[in-house]
Write a protein that holds these residues in place. Structure first.
Motif, short mmCIF file in Angstrom:
data_model
loop_
_atom_site.label_atom_id
_atom_site.label_comp_id
_atom_site.label_asym_id
_atom_site.label_seq_id
_atom_site.Cartn_x
_atom_site.Cartn_y
_atom_site.Cartn_z
N GLY A 37 11.52 24.42 -77.68
CA GLY A 37 11.39 25.81 -77.26
C GLY A 37 11.44 26.01 -75.76
N ALA A 38 11.36 24.94 -74.96
CA ALA A 38 11.42 25.08 -73.51
C ALA A 38 12.83 25.46 -73.08
CB ALA A 38 10.99 23.79 -72.83
N LEU A 39 12.95 26.54 -72.32
CA LEU A 39 14.26 27.05 -71.93
C LEU A 39 14.40 27.12 -70.42
CD1 LEU A 39 14.48 30.12 -74.37
CD2 LEU A 39 15.44 27.81 -74.70
N ARG A 40 15.64 26.87 -69.94
CA ARG A 40 15.95 27.03 -68.52
C ARG A 40 16.92 28.19 -68.37
NH1 ARG A 40 19.12 22.50 -66.46
NH2 ARG A 40 20.90 23.83 -66.79
N LEU A 68 13.21 36.73 -74.09
CA LEU A 68 12.95 35.31 -74.33
C LEU A 68 11.48 35.05 -74.62
CD1 LEU A 68 15.29 33.71 -71.64
CD2 LEU A 68 15.70 33.89 -74.12
N ASP A 69 10.59 35.71 -73.89
CA ASP A 69 9.16 35.56 -74.13
C ASP A 69 8.82 35.98 -75.56
OD1 ASP A 69 6.30 37.02 -74.13
OD2 ASP A 69 6.26 35.47 -72.58
N ALA A 70 9.29 37.14 -75.97
CA ALA A 70 9.00 37.63 -77.32
C ALA A 70 9.61 36.70 -78.37
CB ALA A 70 9.53 39.04 -77.49
N THR A 71 10.81 36.22 -78.11
CA THR A 71 11.46 35.31 -79.06
C THR A 71 10.70 34.01 -79.19
OG1 THR A 71 13.65 36.26 -78.69
CG2 THR A 71 13.58 34.00 -79.50
N THR A 76 8.08 30.02 -82.22
CA THR A 76 7.28 28.81 -82.03
C THR A 76 5.83 29.21 -82.24
OG1 THR A 76 6.85 29.12 -79.66
CG2 THR A 76 8.92 28.02 -80.25
N ASP A 77 4.96 28.28 -82.13
CA ASP A 77 3.53 28.58 -82.25
C ASP A 77 2.95 28.90 -80.88
OD1 ASP A 77 0.96 28.75 -83.36
OD2 ASP A 77 0.59 26.61 -83.08
N ALA A 78 3.72 29.60 -80.05
CA ALA A 78 3.30 29.86 -78.67
C ALA A 78 2.30 31.01 -78.61
CB ALA A 78 4.50 30.18 -77.80
N GLU A 79 1.19 30.71 -77.98
CA GLU A 79 0.22 31.76 -77.67
C GLU A 79 0.60 32.39 -76.33
OE1 GLU A 79 -4.58 32.23 -77.72
OE2 GLU A 79 -3.79 30.36 -76.91
N PRO A 99 6.83 27.33 -73.76
CA PRO A 99 5.90 27.91 -74.74
C PRO A 99 4.70 27.00 -74.94
CG PRO A 99 7.82 26.98 -75.87
CD PRO A 99 8.06 26.82 -74.39
N ARG A 100 3.50 27.58 -74.78
CA ARG A 100 2.28 26.79 -75.01
C ARG A 100 1.72 27.14 -76.38
NH1 ARG A 100 -2.56 28.01 -75.44
NH2 ARG A 100 -2.61 29.82 -74.07
#
Length: 142
Positions: A37-40, A68-71, A76-79, A99-100
């Motif tokens: 999920g990490a994007l550049r 991108l944040d919303a996606t 992912t399980d990003a909080e 994403p954390r």
């Protein structure tokens, strides 16, 4: 600039660009050094700092980060999605989105400082879901 590796970036891993438009290219990070999920986000035009953005680049960057944040939070399980842009090693404007996961024990800079990695299979699967989510327009800017 001919000596800038981001001015003519090679095709990214995992099936190509996650997103591309007139101002930005978005790719997933290497599985060996980033979580799935990490994007550049990389500017197409060569410049280094936020203050050098055109009005169109600045406005589109904000809209793109929102999508991108919303996606990333949806697929992912990003909080939280951390945005980092130092531009120290490669002086060409780019920003990373990390994403954390909600269950991750570290927060803030401790999370960003910790080693990250994912399997190529998990990364490929995540990239596919991110692309699908973006293509459906579920996270269009308002």
């Amino acid at each position: 600039m001919s000596d800038c590796p981001y001015c003519e970036p090679p095709a990214p891993e995992f099936g190509g660009w996650v997103h591309e438009d007139e101002n930005w290219l978005v790719a997933h990070g290497p599985a060996a050094t980033t979580m799935a999920g990490a994007l550049r986000v990389t500017s197409r035009r060569h410049f280094t700092d936020f203050a050098e953005m055109t009005t169109a680049e600045s406005e589109s960057f904000g809209r793109l980060l929102t999508r991108l944040d919303a996606t990333l939070r949806a697929v992912t399980d990003a909080e939280r999605v951390h945005v980092v842009s130092t531009r120290d090693r490669v002086p060409h404007f780019h920003a990373w989105l990390y994403p954390r996961p909600a269950h991750h024990p570290l927060r803030g800079t401790a999370f960003l400082d910790a080693p990250q990695q994912s399997s190529p299979a998990d990364t490929e699967k995540t990239v596919h879901v991110i692309r699908h989510h973006l293509a459906e327009g579920r996270t269009a800017a308002r």
